[in-house]
Scaffold this motif. Sequence first.
Motif, PDB file in Angstrom:
ATOM      1  N   GLU A  36       0.953  -1.273   0.059  1.00  0.00           N
ATOM      2  CA  GLU A  36       0.118  -0.076   0.055  1.00  0.00           C
ATOM      3  C   GLU A  36       0.889   1.332   0.057  1.00  0.00           C
ATOM      4  O   GLU A  36       2.261   1.224   0.300  1.00  0.00           O
ATOM      5  CB  GLU A  36      -0.961   0.026   1.272  1.00  0.00           C
ATOM      6  CG  GLU A  36      -1.727  -0.996   1.402  1.00  0.00           C
ATOM      7  CD  GLU A  36      -2.916  -0.943   2.615  1.00  0.00           C
ATOM      8  OE1 GLU A  36      -2.575   0.008   3.281  1.00  0.00           O
ATOM      9  OE2 GLU A  36      -3.507  -2.029   2.493  1.00  0.00           O
ATOM     10  N   LYS A  37       0.286   2.311  -0.481  1.00  0.00           N
ATOM     11  CA  LYS A  37       1.100   3.497  -0.431  1.00  0.00           C
ATOM     12  C   LYS A  37       1.536   4.017   0.873  1.00  0.00           C
ATOM     13  O   LYS A  37       0.742   4.036   1.916  1.00  0.00           O
ATOM     14  CB  LYS A  37       0.300   4.714  -0.875  1.00  0.00           C
ATOM     15  CG  LYS A  37       0.712   6.108  -1.138  1.00  0.00           C
ATOM     16  CD  LYS A  37       0.127   7.303  -1.912  1.00  0.00           C
ATOM     17  CE  LYS A  37       0.922   8.542  -2.053  1.00  0.00           C
ATOM     18  NZ  LYS A  37       0.110   9.449  -2.922  1.00  0.00           N
ATOM     19  N   ARG A  38       2.570   4.222   0.909  1.00  0.00           N
ATOM     20  CA  ARG A  38       3.286   4.418   2.156  1.00  0.00           C
ATOM     21  C   ARG A  38       2.770   5.760   3.032  1.00  0.00           C
ATOM     22  O   ARG A  38       2.543   6.687   2.588  1.00  0.00           O
ATOM     23  CB  ARG A  38       4.635   4.423   2.297  1.00  0.00           C
ATOM     24  CG  ARG A  38       5.656   4.545   3.696  1.00  0.00           C
ATOM     25  CD  ARG A  38       6.819   4.295   3.229  1.00  0.00           C
ATOM     26  NE  ARG A  38       7.763   4.330   4.685  1.00  0.00           N
ATOM     27  CZ  ARG A  38       8.705   3.635   4.984  1.00  0.00           C
ATOM     28  NH1 ARG A  38       9.509   3.173   3.787  1.00  0.00           N
ATOM     29  NH2 ARG A  38       9.598   3.539   5.952  1.00  0.00           N
ATOM     30  N   LYS A  39       2.523   5.759   4.264  1.00  0.00           N
ATOM     31  CA  LYS A  39       1.950   7.107   5.000  1.00  0.00           C
ATOM     32  C   LYS A  39       3.242   7.348   6.067  1.00  0.00           C
ATOM     33  O   LYS A  39       3.599   6.462   6.766  1.00  0.00           O
ATOM     34  CB  LYS A  39       0.799   6.666   5.738  1.00  0.00           C
ATOM     35  CG  LYS A  39      -0.417   6.424   5.040  1.00  0.00           C
ATOM     36  CD  LYS A  39      -1.907   6.340   5.807  1.00  0.00           C
ATOM     37  CE  LYS A  39      -3.057   6.375   4.818  1.00  0.00           C
ATOM     38  NZ  LYS A  39      -4.280   5.715   5.737  1.00  0.00           N
ATOM     39  N   TYR A  40       3.657   8.429   5.889  1.00  0.00           N
ATOM     40  CA  TYR A  40       4.718   8.973   6.603  1.00  0.00           C
ATOM     41  C   TYR A  40       4.382   9.729   7.911  1.00  0.00           C
ATOM     42  O   TYR A  40       3.511  10.623   7.825  1.00  0.00           O
ATOM     43  CB  TYR A  40       5.726   9.797   5.642  1.00  0.00           C
ATOM     44  CG  TYR A  40       6.097   9.237   4.327  1.00  0.00           C
ATOM     45  CD1 TYR A  40       6.890   8.279   4.593  1.00  0.00           C
ATOM     46  CD2 TYR A  40       5.329   9.528   3.255  1.00  0.00           C
ATOM     47  CE1 TYR A  40       7.359   7.687   3.099  1.00  0.00           C
ATOM     48  CE2 TYR A  40       5.870   8.877   2.004  1.00  0.00           C
ATOM     49  CZ  TYR A  40       6.485   7.959   2.033  1.00  0.00           C
ATOM     50  OH  TYR A  40       7.133   7.621   0.886  1.00  0.00           O
ATOM     51  N   THR A  41       5.087   9.417   9.026  1.00  0.00           N
ATOM     52  CA  THR A  41       4.997  10.209  10.195  1.00  0.00           C
ATOM     53  C   THR A  41       5.889  11.402   9.927  1.00  0.00           C
ATOM     54  O   THR A  41       6.613  11.468   9.339  1.00  0.00           O
ATOM     55  CB  THR A  41       5.537   9.305  11.394  1.00  0.00           C
ATOM     56  OG1 THR A  41       7.033   9.227  11.288  1.00  0.00           O
ATOM     57  CG2 THR A  41       4.722   8.012  11.477  1.00  0.00           C
ATOM     58  N   PHE A  42       5.530  12.467  11.129  1.00  0.00           N
ATOM     59  CA  PHE A  42       6.400  13.710  10.782  1.00  0.00           C
ATOM     60  C   PHE A  42       7.709  13.324  11.175  1.00  0.00           C
ATOM     61  O   PHE A  42       8.815  13.879  10.533  1.00  0.00           O
ATOM     62  CB  PHE A  42       5.694  14.576  11.888  1.00  0.00           C
ATOM     63  CG  PHE A  42       6.514  15.890  11.807  1.00  0.00           C
ATOM     64  CD1 PHE A  42       6.133  16.845  10.720  1.00  0.00           C
ATOM     65  CD2 PHE A  42       7.005  16.479  12.759  1.00  0.00           C
ATOM     66  CE1 PHE A  42       6.913  18.093  10.620  1.00  0.00           C
ATOM     67  CE2 PHE A  42       7.781  17.549  12.742  1.00  0.00           C
ATOM     68  CZ  PHE A  42       7.471  18.423  11.759  1.00  0.00           C
ATOM     69  N   GLU A  43       7.887  12.528  12.151  1.00  0.00           N
ATOM     70  CA  GLU A  43       9.257  12.091  12.561  1.00  0.00           C
ATOM     71  C   GLU A  43      10.150  11.677  11.189  1.00  0.00           C
ATOM     72  O   GLU A  43      11.486  11.675  10.994  1.00  0.00           O
ATOM     73  CB  GLU A  43       9.398  11.034  13.502  1.00  0.00           C
ATOM     74  CG  GLU A  43       9.010  11.709  14.885  1.00  0.00           C
ATOM     75  CD  GLU A  43       9.899  13.041  15.326  1.00  0.00           C
ATOM     76  OE1 GLU A  43      10.927  12.745  15.544  1.00  0.00           O
ATOM     77  OE2 GLU A  43       9.282  13.822  15.917  1.00  0.00           O
ATOM     78  N   GLU A  44       9.324  10.644  10.567  1.00  0.00           N
ATOM     79  CA  GLU A  44      10.052  10.238   9.317  1.00  0.00           C
ATOM     80  C   GLU A  44      10.167  11.276   8.097  1.00  0.00           C
ATOM     81  O   GLU A  44      11.389  11.316   7.509  1.00  0.00           O
ATOM     82  CB  GLU A  44       9.102   9.065   8.563  1.00  0.00           C
ATOM     83  CG  GLU A  44       9.125   7.758   9.438  1.00  0.00           C
ATOM     84  CD  GLU A  44       8.041   6.887   8.824  1.00  0.00           C
ATOM     85  OE1 GLU A  44       8.282   5.562   8.855  1.00  0.00           O
ATOM     86  OE2 GLU A  44       7.129   7.171   8.123  1.00  0.00           O
ATOM     87  N   LYS A  45       9.605  12.314   8.055  1.00  0.00           N
ATOM     88  CA  LYS A  45       9.640  13.251   7.341  1.00  0.00           C
ATOM     89  C   LYS A  45      10.706  14.166   7.659  1.00  0.00           C
ATOM     90  O   LYS A  45      11.735  14.498   6.620  1.00  0.00           O
ATOM     91  CB  LYS A  45       8.378  14.290   7.268  1.00  0.00           C
ATOM     92  CG  LYS A  45       7.206  13.607   6.409  1.00  0.00           C
ATOM     93  CD  LYS A  45       6.021  14.352   6.481  1.00  0.00           C
ATOM     94  CE  LYS A  45       4.589  13.705   6.025  1.00  0.00           C
ATOM     95  NZ  LYS A  45       3.496  14.693   5.896  1.00  0.00           N
ATOM     96  N   LYS A  46      10.912  14.359   8.969  1.00  0.00           N
ATOM     97  CA  LYS A  46      12.199  15.168   9.409  1.00  0.00           C
ATOM     98  C   LYS A  46      13.550  14.365   9.045  1.00  0.00           C
ATOM     99  O   LYS A  46      14.222  14.979   8.763  1.00  0.00           O
ATOM    100  CB  LYS A  46      12.178  15.099  11.044  1.00  0.00           C
ATOM    101  CG  LYS A  46      10.965  16.479  11.518  1.00  0.00           C
ATOM    102  CD  LYS A  46      10.797  16.043  12.872  1.00  0.00           C
ATOM    103  CE  LYS A  46      12.124  16.234  13.994  1.00  0.00           C
ATOM    104  NZ  LYS A  46      11.732  16.217  15.473  1.00  0.00           N
ATOM    105  N   GLU A  47      13.560  13.085   9.293  1.00  0.00           N
ATOM    106  CA  GLU A  47      14.668  12.309   8.884  1.00  0.00           C
ATOM    107  C   GLU A  47      15.263  12.317   7.292  1.00  0.00           C
ATOM    108  O   GLU A  47      16.122  12.585   7.064  1.00  0.00           O
ATOM    109  CB  GLU A  47      14.408  10.861   9.139  1.00  0.00           C
ATOM    110  CG  GLU A  47      14.164  10.278  10.569  1.00  0.00           C
ATOM    111  CD  GLU A  47      15.539  10.466  11.475  1.00  0.00           C
ATOM    112  OE1 GLU A  47      16.645  10.493  10.924  1.00  0.00           O
ATOM    113  OE2 GLU A  47      15.376  10.488  12.472  1.00  0.00           O
TER     114      GLU A  47
END
Length: 846
Positions: A599-610
């Motif tokens: 499925e299309k990956r949903k990103y957490t804000f912490e992952e976006k920061k990385e």
Amino acid sequence: MLKERIELYIENEFAQRISSEQNFFYQKGQDALNKWINMELTSEQADSIISLSLDYNEFKKIDTSNRELFPITQLLFEIISYCDNKANGKKHHNQYDDSRTFANAGVRMGAWIRNLVEYKFNSQNVSGSIKNAFNYLLDPTNNTTILSENHRKFIVEYFLKKDYNSADFTDDCKSIFKNYSLSVLNDENYTFYISSLIYSVANEWKPKVSLKFKDLVKKLESHFISEKIEFSFDKLTSRSRFIWISDGSKIIGNHIAHYEIGFRSISANKNEIYVDIHFEGNTKTEKDIFYNTIKNLPENLEWFDWQNSKSIGFKEAYKLDDEDIIDNITSALEYIEDNIGDSIREIISELSITNANIIENKLESMKQPLNQILYGPPGTGKTYNSIDSALKIINEEEEQQLNWDDRNAVKNLFDKRVTEGRIVFTTFHQSMNYEDFIEGIKPEEPEKEGDPVIYKIKYGILRNLCIEASFEIAQLREDDITDEVLDFSFLYDSLVENIEEELIAGNSVELEIKTGAKVLVDSISQNGNFIIKHINGKKTYTVSKNRLTKLNSVIKDLDKVTNIADEFKSVIGGSNSSAYWSVLNAIQKEKHNIPRNTEKRKYTFEEKKEVVSSLSKKDFIGKKGKPFVLIIDEINRGNVSQIFGELITLIEEDKRLGKKEALEVTLPYSKDKFGVPANLYMIGTMNTADRSVEALDAALRRRFCFEEMPPSYDLKELQNEIFGHKASKVLEKINLRIEKLLDKDHKIGHSYLLNKNENSIIDSFYKNIIPLLQEYFFGDYSKIGLVLGKGFVHLKESEGSDIFAEFYDVAEDFDNRNVYEIIDYRKDKLNGKINFGQAIQVLMKK
């Protein structure tokens, strides 16, 4: 297992439909083919059809103006629509309500037409899958819908363990199911029934073939050359996951528009091959013109988001181990070319002549500035218009189709964009500071009572939105770095969690270093960093996630590192290289444990920061991600210099990330490098009655475009009559007097009189207009009287001259002073005084 799957398919709804069908399941296809074979043609018609069948592009141009040939072409298209699920115009030509087809052949339309014509005049010259399709339609009892000769060979070898013989194939298929109780109402449907059963277990008999992408491209090139298919391939680099392809005329094949085969970085499944036509022009105009011009796509094509615009893709995706991938990709590419190739070339031609300049100029004139401030007196619709401006910046399909006159629809879409995080609304006030807007150190509530308070660096409003905007740009990268960063983050967090459990249990945790020796994990810090020390050593070394992420992005294989001190230092600066090597080694060993989700990956804000922390300035160059908007209401009520700090420079257009003069600063708390991406827009609103534009911080004025929003007197909502005068004229008269007594910054906004009648106008005066005037004139009712007239402000009767206490001779100065008061027509105590309507007449001097 195989028997269970076949028995399960027999209960399938589609299988039940076939078995219970009274007529031949493809009777209409059989009738159409027989009609074609038996059709009598004149020699001129025959010659024309034979000639046209050799050039599909000319064949498909035949329209209703050609009364002799058009019906013939439509009949041939109808026949093909029963044979191939991927046929062009299948839904239009297929006469069944469910558009049924018996094969997913993916044969090129030109090949179908050429062979259909050949089948009529010289059937012995037709062979392979296409001949098998026609034979099935004419004689379904003795033929199957398994058209591919390769598939037939695989089936016989797998199920019957013998060599394939084409003459025996139908009987061979029937023998596979001799031990099953299969029945159909119409015998002509039996071979289609068992063909469907065989394909339901195709993964059992289809051989597993896996190619590397570069090998696929080489095979495609060879196939195109041998089949004389007029497409040419761009140069393929060693690590590329896509290839550009040009049409025969070389018009489609550049950055404006090109065919492309490869993996989509935005796809949920990174291992699927797509066949697309991408639009990646130099300007937004060059990208959007295709989407704005091509209104309807054929059924097998779809628009998808690409590079801040839209591109077109074939709906079906393929895998490298698909046995028919060469034929499927060829068919998909020719489907796009046959259906929209001419339209694309026409648009490109128009772009190259005049349309590009014309449209670009129009768009430039409508271009929203990166930083703007809407300023004006109270009630002029600054916040109201900031919502419209924000949506026009987002400018996606919903905004383009929005009815801007429907305020509920506008507000609903605005709320949706706020929920999505595309628009952030905030208000400046006197206590707003740098820590709220950019970043600061703030306490975290303990998880349980008795735990110590932990202080952590928290991002503010602007930095959070910059992360979101930068992450959109990160997703435009053609490489896999984004996924690599997120995978590494997952593995790092998993290792931290596992080691913490071991340490809590009282167990020691050892990690191996490059020499084969061991180091100890002393602890995990509050910030999630590893604290490492040598066995029997006392000194500890910190291994941070940020620096380890940078190492992982550069050093893919630790076994190839020869001098870890020098190589690590070149990436992250001074550090204990053995400590970093031990943790990185432990993480890289666990790569196989990364969960895969289709499925299309949903990103957490912490992952976006990385991901954003892994970006360099180069990653922003030439990228135009989806826009994000920050609305700052009452921007002049905050201390702008204090709130923005050093970032006041970074918001300039030419200082944004991706620009030639891009700048980054080191933030004071986190010590992170930080810049503002070019897809972040700022809209401020400013009430000039609080502070004039001239009084604003000079640095802020230089970096924002200012749009004045004065009262609008020509709005249709102001044209209603109030006591014999248009509301617009009443407002205009009031503002003319205010400007004389004060200035234009203190005018009254039009919103206070919109859609007012002779009842609602009274509340508006007493709840909005008069309180504003009292504030503007600091309670000097004589000036309020000059604005509103005697009908609203009257002179109070004198209480006499002896009203003050004895106090030297000062009282004499005030004894004769006039005192005024506001007349409140809402109270029923006026006893003979004029009414509100008459007060308006006095105001208007009528």
